[in-house]
Enzyme design. Structure first.
Site, short mmCIF file in Angstrom:
data_model
loop_
_atom_site.label_atom_id
_atom_site.label_comp_id
_atom_site.label_asym_id
_atom_site.label_seq_id
_atom_site.Cartn_x
_atom_site.Cartn_y
_atom_site.Cartn_z
N PRO A 77 42.35 43.73 48.10
CA PRO A 77 42.58 44.07 46.69
C PRO A 77 43.09 42.89 45.88
CG PRO A 77 43.41 45.80 48.11
CD PRO A 77 43.02 44.66 49.02
N CYS A 78 42.55 42.77 44.65
CA CYS A 78 42.87 41.62 43.81
C CYS A 78 43.79 41.95 42.64
CB CYS A 78 41.58 41.00 43.28
SG CYS A 78 40.68 42.06 42.11
N GLN A 79 44.16 43.22 42.48
CA GLN A 79 44.88 43.62 41.27
C GLN A 79 46.15 42.81 41.03
OE1 GLN A 79 43.57 45.65 43.51
NE2 GLN A 79 42.82 47.56 42.61
N LEU A 136 46.66 39.79 41.99
CA LEU A 136 46.35 38.36 41.96
C LEU A 136 45.55 37.97 40.73
CD1 LEU A 136 45.26 37.95 45.69
CD2 LEU A 136 47.50 37.48 44.71
#
Length: 385
Positions: free
Chosen positions: A77-79, A81
């Site tokens: 998950p990139c939320q 970052l």
């Protein structure tokens, strides 16, 4: 080049999303034996399109990686970052899940590991995320290399993502860092309006994101599920947004890949699924390079220094860390133009959206081509009628 181990046959995909890694590796006959995905709508899409692959819900509850796994993929998950997210870094509850990957690898190392995430992670908190990843890989005796790659090398979408490739016995530089295009893509010619220009109509005051002969990065939309498709200004005066089926294709998926999601939620949720996905074409390039590596020339690389941020590309072997000269564009293969790529009816940008964008463009003072500004005003006049 001589392969040091048996060619990979089996893959496990963590944080599978809607199956981008799976589709890419399937094209080189690598079999996905297990997927992990917690989102119910994404799982439904996976079950409909990849019905014979088992799915587990929670990576935190996984006890081990199946025996016989050759490749482990993790588009974690990139939320936390993202440059537009909470910017919590790896202290965030979602992006910190990457640590579960290393827990599993400690119990069962696999030959190849592939990570994917947003390029902002190289800057956030001094590159904390990428530092953690390579530190953990080195503890497990992996060789590693990463590269920021723009999907526009393969499809008409400007989408920069960091891909980390690690291996126990092979040189990952020969996979991810070798290969260069002689040209870049997407830079707008401010003098001529010969190609369509993609942009986000929700911006205009502080950013534009103009892309020539392509669209800007497909986004997941708002936190409450409102889609935010980009717009495209065409030289003939048309200003419109692409259809969701073309958005799927711009991410490398077959048209209507996310259609099953509509049985569980609103049709707008498909934009979020596509925006969160990995670009299949980029992963397919990596997959092919794993099978057929190309020797990387590191003679011009320099020692890695990471005081404020990490470089766009780097590698680590035998205790040495170096910054790479690899560019964002690894493929010299000609790609199709945006005009020829789009095959489904487009939706004209609404009058309200265009007026709002034009106002922000004027107030923000962002530099943009005169012909682009003129096209916006002409579209307002056209839609007013």
């Amino acid at each position: 080049m001589t392969y040091k181990t048996k060619p990979p046959k089996n893959m496990v995909s963590l944080f599978a999303g809607i199956g981008g890694f799976e589709l890419a590796f399937k094209k080189i006959d690598v079999n996905t034996t297990l997927m992990c995905e917690i989102d119910d709508i994404a799982k439904h899409v996976l079950k409909q399109n990849l019905p014979n692959i088992p799915i587990v819900d929670d990576v935190c509850k996984m006890k081990s990686i199946p025996k016989g796994t050759d490749i482990l993929c993790a588009g974690f998950p990139c939320q936390d970052l993202s440059s537009v997210g909470g910017k919590l870094g790896l202290s965030g509850t979602r992006s910190s899940l990457v640590k579960e990957v290393f827990r599993l690898l400690q119990g069962n190392k696999v030959e190849w590991v592939v990570f994917e995430n947003v390029s902002f992670m190289l800057n956030l908190n001094g590159g904390e995320a990428i530092k953690t990843i390579v530190d953990e890989l080195e503890k497990l005796r992996y060789r590693w290399a990463y590269r920021t790659i723009d999907s526009i090398s393969f499809v008409p979408q400007h989408r920069c993502r960091v891909y980390v490739v690690a291996s126990l016995h092979h040189d990952p530089r020969d996979v991810i860092l070798s290969g260069e295009s002689e040209r870049s893509y997407g830079k707008v010619n401010y003098q001529e309006f010969n190609y369509p220009i993609g942009f986000y109509w929700t911006e205009g005051k502080h950013a534009l994101g103009l892309v020539e002969d392509g669209i800007p990065t497909l986004k997941a939309g708002s936190t409450i599920g409102i889609p935010s498709p980009p717009a495209i200004a065409f030289p003939d005066g048309e200003i419109s947004s692409p259809d969701i089926r073309d958005a799927e294709r711009l991410q490398g998926f077959p048209e209507n890949w996310t259609l099953p999601a509509e049985t569980l939620s609103r049709s707008s949720c498909r934009w979020k699924l596509v925006g969160n996905a990995v670009t299949v074409d980029t992963v397919e390039w990596i997959a092919n390079k794993i099978l057929s590596p190309q020797k990387y020339d590191a003679s011009k690389d320099k020692e890695l220094h990471t005081k404020k941020a990490w470089p766009k590309s780097a590698w680590g072997l035998n205790g040495i860390r170096m910054e790479s000269k690899a560019t964002l564009y690894p493929s010299s293969k000609a790609r199709i133009s945006l005009t020829d790529f789009l095959i489904f009816p487009r939706k004209p940008l609404s009058l309200k959206a265009t007026i709002g964008f034009d106002k922000r463009l004027s107030e923000g003072g962002m530099h943009s081509p005169a012909f682009f500004q003129k096209a916006i005003k002409q579209h307002i006049e056209f839609m007013s009628k």
